[in-house]
Design a protein around this motif. Structure first.
Motif: not given
Length: 247
Positions: A78-79, A104-107, A110-112
């Motif tokens: 994440g991030k 991943m979207p926005c790093n 959990v968003l994809d």
């Protein structure tokens, strides 16, 4: 008069909701804009050499050996900028494993969490597929694996745990973390260990830390490693390649 008051009230409610939505959007933008960037030292791992072909496909990075023995779809932490894991996956590809590093979207995985969809179909030369990830990426990979047990052979968890029940999934699972990890929630890790199959392979990297699986510098709250990130990645790659080929 009543209609005017009703319209005025509705307008105030609409403006309040709009203001709240704008504030949420601004807060989210600030949150995702603050992420861990790839170290410049990782750039060499994103270049093809005599052993590994490195290509970018739709934002994902593919690390392909000449004759892969298995494939790994990897979800970043994440991030964390996804290319921070290039050194680890380049090392793993040197050991014969085709690796797909997902963007991943926005790093945030959990968003994809379904980002792995259709990836195996693009590489017909690979018959045995694993999915895995680091930290939050590992948790999302586990969630995906739980719903695609017929399409996957196993799961790789790097400083991560599964909230999904995989005990009867038939998947092979490899779980590892560094002895100096200060970010991994050990209580949660121990509690969710019951979600993994009994034959799960679990190892602890002596001297490793949470951020050591990637090349993005020190992570807030992490412990102090006694080995380099390069050494942690090399140990991880060698261990994973050996485990994947023991089928």
């Amino acid at each position: 008069m009543k209609n005017q008051k009703k319209k005025s009230f509705s307008r105030r409610v609409f403006l309040c909701l709009l203001a709240i939505l704008l504030a949420v959007c601004i807060a989210f933008d600030i949150y995702v804009s603050d992420y861990y960037h790839t170290d410049p030292a990782a750039e060499d791992a994103m270049v093809s050499d005599d052993v590994v072909s490195v290509t970018e496909q739709n934002g994902n990075w593919v690390f392909a050996p000449e004759s892969p023995t298995a494939g790994l779809i990897f979800y970043p932490g994440g991030k964390v900028e996804n290319t921070a894991y290039a050194p680890l996956l380049h090392d793993l590809a040197e050991d014969g494993i085709l690796c797909v590093l997902v963007k991943m979207p926005c790093n945030l995985a959990v968003l994809d969490r379904n980002a792995a969809d259709s990836i195996p179909e693009r590489f017909s030369e690979v018959t045995d597929w694993y999915i895995g990830g680091h930290s939050l990426g590992g948790a999302m990979a586990a969630s995906y694996a739980a719903k695609h047990t017929d399409e996957l052979d196993g799961l790789v968890l790097l400083a991560a745990y599964s909230t999904a029940d995989l005990t009867d999934s038939g998947l092979r699972v490899y779980s590892t973390y560094g002895s100096e990890d200060g970010v991994l929630n050990r209580e949660k890790y121990e509690a969710d260990r019951t979600n993994l199959p009994q034959n799960t392979t679990e190892t602890v990297i002596d001297g490793g830390c949470h951020a050591g699986f990637g090349s993005y510098g020190a992570q807030k709250g992490d412990g102090t490693p006694t080995i380099s990130a390069e050494e942690q990645q090399r140990q991880t790659a060698d261990a994973l390649a050996a485990w994947m080929n023991l089928q």
